[in-house]
Design a protein around this motif. Structure first.
Motif, short mmCIF file in Angstrom:
data_model
loop_
_atom_site.label_atom_id
_atom_site.label_comp_id
_atom_site.label_asym_id
_atom_site.label_seq_id
_atom_site.Cartn_x
_atom_site.Cartn_y
_atom_site.Cartn_z
N ALA C 84 55.24 -52.35 -83.25
CA ALA C 84 55.15 -53.40 -82.24
C ALA C 84 53.96 -53.20 -81.31
CB ALA C 84 56.44 -53.44 -81.43
N ALA C 85 53.44 -51.97 -81.29
CA ALA C 85 52.36 -51.69 -80.36
C ALA C 85 51.01 -52.23 -80.82
CB ALA C 85 52.25 -50.19 -80.13
N PHE C 87 47.70 -52.03 -83.75
CA PHE C 87 47.07 -51.20 -84.77
C PHE C 87 45.72 -50.72 -84.28
CE2 PHE C 87 45.64 -55.52 -85.34
CZ PHE C 87 44.28 -55.37 -85.49
N VAL C 113 40.97 -52.03 -82.11
CA VAL C 113 42.43 -52.02 -81.98
C VAL C 113 42.90 -53.45 -81.85
CG1 VAL C 113 42.66 -49.75 -80.95
CG2 VAL C 113 42.33 -51.75 -79.49
N GLY C 114 44.17 -53.67 -82.11
CA GLY C 114 44.70 -55.02 -82.01
C GLY C 114 46.09 -55.04 -81.45
N GLY C 115 46.55 -56.24 -81.13
CA GLY C 115 47.89 -56.41 -80.59
C GLY C 115 47.97 -55.90 -79.17
N LYS C 116 49.12 -55.39 -78.83
CA LYS C 116 49.35 -54.94 -77.46
C LYS C 116 48.35 -53.86 -77.04
CE LYS C 116 53.51 -54.62 -74.79
NZ LYS C 116 54.93 -54.33 -74.71
N ALA C 118 45.22 -53.72 -77.77
CA ALA C 118 43.98 -54.34 -77.30
C ALA C 118 44.24 -55.03 -75.97
CB ALA C 118 43.49 -55.36 -78.32
N GLN C 119 45.41 -55.64 -75.89
CA GLN C 119 45.73 -56.45 -74.73
C GLN C 119 45.86 -55.61 -73.47
OE1 GLN C 119 49.38 -58.59 -75.32
NE2 GLN C 119 49.21 -59.52 -73.30
N LEU C 120 46.62 -54.54 -73.59
CA LEU C 120 46.89 -53.74 -72.40
C LEU C 120 46.03 -52.50 -72.36
CD1 LEU C 120 50.72 -53.70 -71.95
CD2 LEU C 120 49.01 -54.98 -70.71
N ALA C 122 42.97 -51.91 -73.57
CA ALA C 122 41.51 -51.97 -73.64
C ALA C 122 40.83 -51.02 -72.68
CB ALA C 122 41.05 -53.39 -73.41
N SER C 174 36.38 -53.67 -74.42
CA SER C 174 36.60 -54.64 -75.48
C SER C 174 36.69 -54.03 -76.86
CB SER C 174 35.56 -55.75 -75.44
OG SER C 174 34.38 -55.35 -76.06
N LYS C 175 35.65 -53.50 -77.37
CA LYS C 175 35.73 -52.89 -78.68
C LYS C 175 36.15 -51.45 -78.46
CE LYS C 175 35.69 -55.50 -81.18
NZ LYS C 175 35.98 -56.14 -82.41
#
Ligand code: FES
Ligand code: FES
Lengths: 155, 785, 198
Positions: C84-85, C87, C113-116, C118-120, C122, C174-175
């Motif tokens: 859920a976190a 990747f 990274v992606g999903g949560k 990246a969102q939180l 970053a 970001s990246k």
């Protein structure tokens, strides 16, 4: 599960909690004090502000067990029967709330401000509110309310 | 006027419960035997769902069950519907791909629902969610609109080039002709930045199925419970409306984002029957960021044709609007009928043509956010007008004066379908100039320059169509619902009243404003009126609150129901007073026989209605309880002028809004205190859009502004005090003579702020800046100029 | 985000190389590593668990090694799935250079990274990843040098007294960088930590 004991709004409470329980969860879910709100998961909105030993604290950043032995007060404990606390009254008088979701945190924060600085300027208020988000009011009337509440609180 | 009548700044009755922590927000409610849900969401913007393995998670402690999109599909759960059908230029209906509540074969944005875990506690649900193994086959994502329109990556396999529709409004030929006659053409290209609404209360729902009756109850954070009942019941879950009750008590702000029927509502309601226990779900803020519908997100090119005197001859607009991964409930109406129809603004532009290409992308769906379409339109117009002023050398005040619709021109038919009913735009405009001390600006500028700062002043005028909407018009334009409003006035035997309104209060103060209308109309004490809303089990019907419609559409319904009460009460009074009905006067809560001293108090009549001992049973039913539905004849048209003054530190690019003046014509004011609050809040969101807020995706479709660390919300210390006032012309489209106030701030403010910044920086050669004008962007603009 | 860094380890190049290929040593060195398994000569799988505050997440990472040039350099690429976190995926080039008795290990990582995450994560991942990398190299050096009975690991740049930040440059946001089976896993765990911390 560890047991945690504290006073909340003047009453002794004691419960078993999972160690990872946040103070805000404990207040809302174990004690049913749902006046303290959760508006974010990054400790930035201030909807969850309560007083711990007289100082404002974001109850989402604290584990319940960290409040062991503390005196906690929440929005529910402010009014004296039907008489609102002067800060609550000031919010009502000055239309310092719309949807009311940020309000408990705002009021608890504001009281701590006045306890720290009994005669805050508008700028002091605006800076103090750095940790409290409101999406409805544009802050104009919140600032007005707090300045008015500060006056009454000084007596 | 008494202290509580229409027009009085009555303190809000709802405040006490909020101030003492006794609000009833959805997450505050619990049901016996309640379970908790966590929703697994896609971390990818675009991927095929190859396998969702829940076996390990199902065995985790406390887990009751786990469901996926295939489980819902197996139960033939329907697609989340879109409430407004738009047709493309060529007459074809918009592309309307399916929107399953949980992804079945493909995920289409980061945050898309993949599975729901139901467990005994919240933390068990969350822990178990970690153990679901999903095999995603990642696909290239269409993130920005140009990319999407190239059709390389298809969000929906059956939508070529990701084009939802290609819409137009206005007379293309007449507009082209106006350009060939033009003395000057001014062009602009701009972006209306994507925003995240961020109501402070995250969305939440508690669903409950009662196996003994077969009834469902859903508590949810919505602005329109009846609309959710209709959409979810009829289109998604096939539950007849009498078996489905939607309750939405206190809601912590909406701003549009809680209008829509969201997947979680359907998932929870459906799952509650599966497990036969109540289930609660509350969004974490990070879920809100990737699931609450976003707002704005337009890219526009426009040209304005002017004659040699600076009069506008024609306006040509071409817009691309991002609709996100799916069509949200009202997503299609926002960049079309709430946008293109307002392009005349307050100006006499005789020819207008606008085309809008609406595009699917692998991002969160985009739908109405405070203002919805009208801020996009106003921003475009007012930036363009300022640019025209600059390029023609006409003063920005003067060019607006020259082109403004005059008070004697009403009703005014615009070239883009709307007919403005009444207004006095020059009046609000001149009042705003005075209130902002526009004249004195140059000396303030000098002072700032003395301190090494740049100072600028910016004007914006606006008009909006609200009071949404006359059902016939809405229907003709593609709405799949009527947009009337309903009210029920229930007079109790002793004369107190409960008002049931189909609008919804989530901060607007209806419990106070509507009580003022009832108490004033029926002549009873303010505290004898209670307003009930938000429960389909109590309120007869309603279309909810959005589009500044509560007072403009819901208010007249209240008035109409009150008038029905008075009519019936007059009949009762006539009988008791042994007079003819025509001789009964009603004033200030007293029924009297004209020309005599025979009279009855309101409470005596209501008592007679319920204790019909001496009552005309043959002619009149007992009881005093009336229902009214009101459908407006036209939109209402609030308008006004906002003026912003900024001071910029050229060293850091920091913009300080030093003054903000808003003068709004919102028709009759019922409660001036609440009105001011609405404008202040809207202006703050408008300043937020102009200076701070902006939603950023990376090229893989990951949301980079996904928390309050990265999405900048306006805070108390970056806003000034706001100078807000009204300059009203009474509304002509409804009997309350009101117009609507909820959205004016977020519509008028952004261009005023940006025009002020460009005014401040024009001496440095800066000609353009995009929203949000963050310090780094301003600094860059100064250094690139 | 790209992350590059260098570490000086007081052991011979061959020893460092061997250690980098010894799942047991890696397991001891990677913070929170539960399991590490060699699937083939060029593939490894590992599980890293992190639990802080209210969240527990299990990261499973799979990496492939390529461009092998023992004991000098290799490239590694792979993906860590955090349920859920979200990747993390990407690649890294690792090279070893002798420096007298010691070895200098350098790495260059690039990943997303992606999903949560990246969102939180970053802006948190940078810091957390640095900390995790620091912890890894500290552990790794200890294990390797203990084995070799050599002196303990020493930081290359003495000016930087913060061992966590040692030798690691990160671009702003970001990246997010990462991944190599070592660094990928470290970062996978870092990433988990990052969201947990918030
Ligand atoms: S809930 Fe947002 S700061 Fe605590
Ligand atoms: S009153 Fe709604 S968030 Fe502050």
């Amino acid at each position: 599960m560890p047991t945690v004991s504290m006073t909340v709004n003047g009453e002794n409470v004691s419960s078993e909690v999972e160690p990872r329980t946040l103070l805000v969860q404990y207040l809302r879910e174990n004690l049913g004090l749902t006046g303290t709100h959760v508006g974010c998961d990054t400790s930035q909105c201030g909807a969850c502000v309560v007083h711990v030993n007289g100082k404002s604290a974001k109850s989402c950043t604290m584990l319940a067990v960290q409040a062991e032995g503390s005196e906690v007060s929440t929005i529910e404990g402010l009014a004296d029967g039907d008489t609102l606390h002067p800060m609550q009254e000031a919010f009502r008088e000055n239309h310092g709330l719309q949807c009311g979701f940020c309000t408990p945190g705002m009021v608890m924060s504001a009281i701590d401000l006045v306890q720290t600085n009994s005669n805050p300027s508008e700028q002091d208020v605006r800076e103090w509110l750095e940790g409290n988000l409101c999406r409805c009011t544009g802050y104009h009337n919140i600032v007005k309310s707090i300045l008015a509440g500060a006056k009454t609180m000084q007596g | 006027m008494t202290e509580t009548n229409i027009g009085a700044p009555v303190k809000r009755v709802e405040d006490k419960r909020f101030l003492t922590g006794r609000g009833r927000y959805t997450d505050d409610l619990n049901q016996p035997n309640q379970l908790y849900a966590s929703i697994l969401r896609s971390p990818h913007a675009h991927a095929n769902l190859k396998k969702v393995d829940v076996s390990q998670a199902k065995a985790a402690p406390g887990v009751i069950d786990i469901f996926t999109g295939s489980d819902m599909a197996a139960d033939e759960v329907g697609s989340l519907p879109c409430g407004w059908q738009i047709h493309s230029k060529d007459g074809s209906p918009m592309n309307e791909p399916g929107h399953p509540p949980m992804a079945v074969s493909k995920v289409r944005h980061v945050g898309d629902q993949v599975a729901i875990v139901i467990a005994e506690t919240k933390s068990q649900a969350r822990d178990a969610m970690e153990q679901i193994a999903v095999d995603y086959e990642v696909l290239p994502a269409a993130v920005n609109m140009d990319e999407a329109l190239s059709g390389k990556a298809l969000v929906h396999d059956d939508v070529p080039n990701n084009m939802c529709f290609d819409w137009e409004i206005g007379d293309k030929e007449a507009t082209e002709n106006s350009f060939s006659d033009a003395h000057k053409v001014v062009s602009i290209e701009l972006i209306n930045n994507r925003l995240i609404p961020n109501a402070m209360e995250p969305r939440a729902a508690v669903a409950q199925f009662d196996p003994s009756s077969g009834n469902y109850t859903l508590h949810t954070t919505t602005q329109n419970p009846h609309v959710i009942r209709l959409l979810m019941g009829a289109f998604v879950l096939q539950i007849p409306e009498h078996k489905l009750r939607i309750i939405s008590h206190d809601v912590g702000g909406g701003f549009g984002s809680k209008i829509f029927h969201y997947a979680e509502e359907a998932i929870l309601t459906w799952a509650s029957a599966k497990v036969s226990q109540p289930i609660k779900w509350t969004a974490e803020r990070s879920e809100s960021f990737v699931t609450d519908a976003h707002g704005r997100d337009h890219e526009t090119k426009a040209d304005l044709a002017l004659d040699k005197d600076g009069k506008f001859l024609g306006l040509r607009v071409s817009t691309k609007a991002n609709i996100g991964a799916y069509l949200s409930t009202f997503g299609s109406s926002v960049p079309t009928y709430l946008y293109g129809t307002l392009l005349a603004g307050v100006y006499k532009t005789p020819a207008i043509y606008c085309e809008v290409k609406t595009v699917f992308t692998n991002t969160v769906p985009v739908d109405a956010y405070r203002g919805a379409g009208r801020p996009e339109c106003t921003y475009l117009l007012e930036r363009l007008v300022d640019k025209a002023a600059k390029e023609t050398g006409i003063d920005p005040v003067e060019i607006r004066r020259i082109n403004m619709i005059q008070p004697d021109q009403f009703p005014y038919q615009t070239p883009v379908a709307l007919q403005y009913d009444v207004g006095d735009y020059p009046k609000a405009f001149e009042t705003a100039l005075k209130a902002s001390d526009y004249e004195g600006f140059s000396s303030r500028r000098e002072k700032s320059e003395g301190n090494g700062k740049k100072r600028g002043i910016g004007i914006s005028t606006y008009i909006e169509a609200c009071g949404i909407a006359p059902s016939a018009v809405a229907g003709a334009l593609g709405a799949r619902a009527g947009l009337y409003e309903s009210a029920q006035v229930r007079v109790h035997p002793t004369g107190s009243v409960t008002l049931y309104t189909g609008t919804h209060n989530h901060g607007q103060g209806h419990e106070t404003t509507f009580a003022q209308i009832v108490s004033d109309t029926l002549g009873i004490a303010f505290d004898q009126v209670e307003v009930s809303h938000g429960d389909t089990g109590e309120v007869q019907f309603g279309m909810g609150t959005y589009g500044s419609r509560s007072l403009a559409v819901g208010g007249p319904a209240v008035l109409k129901a009150c008038n029905k009460i008075i009519d019936k009460a007059k009949k009762i009074a006539a009988h008791i007073l042994e007079a003819s009905e025509a001789d009964i006067d009603f004033k200030d809560g007293v029924f009297s026989v004209s020309g005599t001293d025979r009279e009855l108090a309101f409470g005596e009549v209501s008592l007679a209605a319920y204790v019909p001992h001496n009552y005309p049973i043959e002619e009149l039913e007992p009881g005093l309880d009336e229902n009214a539905f009101y459908d407006p004849l036209n939109f209402s048209f609030p308008a006004g002028c906002h003026i912003c003054e900024v001071e910029i530190d050229p060293e850091t690019g920091e913009v300080e809004v030093t003054d903000f003046t808003a003068v709004d014509d919102i028709g009759r004011v019922i409660n001036p205190m609440i009105v001011e609050g609405q404008v202040q809040g809207g202006v703050a969101q408008g300043i937020g859009q102009a200076l701070m807020e902006g939603c950023v995706y990376d090229k893989e479709g990951q949301l980079l502004t996904g928390s309050y660390m990265d999405y900048t919300m306006p805070r108390a210390d970056n806003l000034p005090n706001l100078n807000v006032s009204t300059e009203s012309v009474l509304g002509a489209s409804n009997p309350l003579e009101v117009k609507g106030v909820g959205e004016v701030g977020s519509i008028g403010a952004p261009p005023a702020v940006i025009n002020a910044i460009l005014d401040a920086l024009s001496s440095l050669g800066v000609e353009d800046i995009s929203m949000p004008a963050s310090p780094s962007k301003v600094w860059q603009a100064i250094h690139n100029a | 985000m790209e992350m590059t860094g260098e570490y000086r380890i007081e052991a011979s190049r061959q020893k460092v190389w061997d250690a980098l290929n010894d799942p047991e040593i890696l397991k001891q060195s990677i913070p929170g590593c539960e399991e590490i398994e060699r699937i083939s000569d060029t593939e490894l799988a590992a599980k890293v668990v992190a639990k802080v505050g209210p969240v527990k997440a299990k990261f499973s990472g799979q990496v492939t090694i390529s461009d092998l040039d023992p004991p000098n350099s290799y490239r590694i690429s792979g993906e860590g799935k955090g349920g859920a976190a979200g990747f993390a995926k990407g690649g890294a080039n690792i090279s070893l250079k002798s420096d007298g008795e010691a070895t200098i290990l350098s790495y260059e990582v690039d990943a997303t990274v992606g999903g949560k995450l990246a969102q939180l994560g970053a802006r948190l991942i940078d810091g957390t990843a640095k900390k995790m990398a620091g912890d890894f190299f500290k552990n790794f050096a200890e294990v390797v040098t203990e084995d070799a009975d050599l002196y303990s690991a020493e930081k290359l740049n003495e000016v930087d007294t913060n061992e966590i930040n040692h030798g690691i440059n990160t671009s702003t946001r970001s990246k997010i960088s990462i991944s190599s089976w070592i660094i990928g896993l470290i970062l996978a765990a870092a990433v988990i930590l990052a969201i947990i911390v918030y």
